[in-house]
Design an enzyme around this catalytic site. Structure first.
Site, PDB file in Angstrom:
ATOM      1  CB  SER A 113       1.826  10.035  19.761  1.00 46.79           C
ATOM      2  OG  SER A 113       2.580  10.150  20.940  1.00 46.79           O
ATOM      3  CB  THR A 142      -1.398  13.433  23.707  1.00 46.32           C
ATOM      4  OG1 THR A 142      -2.302  13.520  22.609  1.00 46.32           O
ATOM      5  CG2 THR A 142      -1.227  14.823  24.297  1.00 46.32           C
ATOM      6  CB  THR A 167      -0.927  15.716  20.556  1.00 46.32           C
ATOM      7  OG1 THR A 167      -1.358  14.475  20.015  1.00 46.32           O
ATOM      8  CG2 THR A 167      -1.893  16.796  20.104  1.00 46.32           C
ATOM      9  NE  ARG A 171      -9.182  15.262  16.100  1.00 46.53           N
ATOM     10  CZ  ARG A 171      -8.436  14.933  17.152  1.00 46.53           C
ATOM     11  NH1 ARG A 171      -7.161  15.231  17.188  1.00 46.53           N
ATOM     12  NH2 ARG A 171      -8.978  14.310  18.171  1.00 46.53           N
ATOM     13  CB  THR A 182      -3.350  11.100  26.557  1.00 47.11           C
ATOM     14  OG1 THR A 182      -3.589  10.126  27.572  1.00 47.11           O
ATOM     15  CG2 THR A 182      -2.131  11.897  26.938  1.00 47.11           C
ATOM     16  N   GLY A 183      -5.899  10.747  24.785  1.00 43.43           N
ATOM     17  CA  GLY A 183      -7.019   9.910  24.351  1.00 43.43           C
ATOM     18  C   GLY A 183      -7.821  10.608  23.276  1.00 43.43           C
TER      19      GLY A 183
HETATM   20  N1  ASP Z   1      -5.863  13.741  22.629  1.00 42.35           N
HETATM   21  C1  ASP Z   1      -5.213  13.691  21.344  1.00 42.35           C
HETATM   22  C2  ASP Z   1      -6.131  14.287  20.319  1.00 42.35           C
HETATM   23  O1  ASP Z   1      -7.322  13.959  20.339  1.00 42.35           O
HETATM   24  C3  ASP Z   1      -4.812  12.322  20.902  1.00 42.35           C
HETATM   25  C4  ASP Z   1      -4.299  11.390  21.970  1.00 42.35           C
HETATM   26  O2  ASP Z   1      -4.033  11.795  23.066  1.00 42.35           O
HETATM   27  O3  ASP Z   1      -4.155  10.192  21.730  1.00 42.35           O
HETATM   28  O4  ASP Z   1      -5.693  15.005  19.472  1.00 42.35           O
END
Ligand code: ASP
Length: 312
Positions: A50, A171, A189, A199, A222-223
């Site tokens: 990731s 991330t 990330t 994106r 994260t997320g």
């Molecule tokens: N926050 C990250 C993003 O939206 C992805 C993740 O943390 O899972 O790019």
């Protein structure tokens, strides 16, 4: 000059990075150096899919990386987004902060700057996710994605059951407090797997996925990055502490902001936060998530539960 007990906190995938960072912090090194090294360790890990150049590809199969770093002492920050060909994007973000009068570079400009800084391009590493990506498109009889409209594919990606049966993303977050009482934060990330090319998530958007201020504290996320961007999650949490809330109250308020967005099932947000005196906490919009903390007087990083929002 009071001495602080160094500490580093991280997302769950940051264990090895915490260990490398703690060696720096124990030797009196800076929080900024510590979080940069910590991120590099994770970016270089071929088993971490990731972050870094073993990260997850976009819908065209290219790994596009995002990162940001912030110095809590000066509020200086640097970030890069949509970077191809360079794996250690956290160091590139730091060079943006230190060498340019800018905060954020994207795509071709960021890659040009990396070359100018003497960074070596790395080969995208093949891995399981890329294999699954290829299989899906072969099965669907889609031989060539370049030139066809991608928006339906990008929409499917954010659904709980998507092209690869689940949303893939991840991330790494690090926030450190050094012996001198300085805070720094770093986020790196590959973003959301199968994302529309170009994106950009929350990680390189300072205020959304990363924020750090020696006076009040720091937070990183994260997320599903779109959520944190819409409510400025990291900066909001720090701002809530600035206006007098405790760390726990500020985290709950940030979760409340996220809750208002009514995210689709499967979309969530996690936060880690650290105060100027070393108090830490993790928060999450879905139960069962953890984070890491590592104080200088501990033998190794330990996991703690992230708090979920109580709705009473
Ligand atoms: N926050 C990250 C993003 O939206 C992805 C993740 O943390 O899972 O790019």
């Amino acid at each position: 000059m009071p001495q602080f007990t160094p500490i580093i906190i991280a997302s769950e995938n940051g264990r090895q990075g915490c260990e490398a960072a703690m060696r720096i912090l124990r030797n009196g090194g800076s929080a900024l150096d510590a979080v940069e090294i910590a991120c590099r360790v994770v970016e270089d890990d071929p088993h971490e899919h990731s972050v870094g150049y073993s990260g997850l590809p976009n819908v065209l199969g290219d790994v596009e990386l995002d990162a940001s770093i912030m110095d809590g002492r000066t509020l200086r920050t640097g970030a890069v987004a949509g970077v191809l060909h360079y794996g250690n994007v956290i160091s590139l973000a730091r060079r943006v902060m230190e060498e340019l009068p800018h905060v954020l570079l994207v795509g071709r400009g960021a890659e040009r700057f990396a070359a100018e800084m003497g960074m070596q391009p790395s080969e995208q590493r093949s891995f399981e996710a890329l294999r699954r990506w290829r299989e899906r498109f072969d099965d669907a009889g889609i031989a060539e994605l370049n030139g066809i409209p991608l928006r339906e594919l990008a929409k499917q990606m954010t659904r709980p059951v998507n092209l690869v049966d689940r949303v893939d993303h991840g991330t790494v977050n690090f926030i450190a407090l050094d012996r001198h009482g300085n805070l720094a934060s770093a986020v790196s990330t590959s973003g959301l797997a199968w994302k529309y090319p170009g994106r950009v998530g929350d990680s390189p958007i300072v205020g959304a996925g990363n924020y750090c201020d020696n006076r009040y504290g720091a937070a990183a996320c994260t997320g599903m990055g779109e959520l944190a961007i819409r409510v400025s999650t990291a900066r909001s949490l720090v701002l809530y502490m600035k206006i007098g809330m405790s760390l726990q109250e500020a985290g709950m308020e940030a979760l409340l902001d996220l809750d208002y967005l009514q995210a689709q099932p499967g979309q969530y947000m996690n936060i880690v936060a650290l105060t100027p005196d070393g108090d830490h906490a993790g928060f999450t919009s879905v139960p069962g998530k953890q984070y890491l903390y590592f104080e200088a007087n501990m033998d190794e990083p330990a996991l703690a539960e992230r708090k979920v929002m109580s709705k009473e």
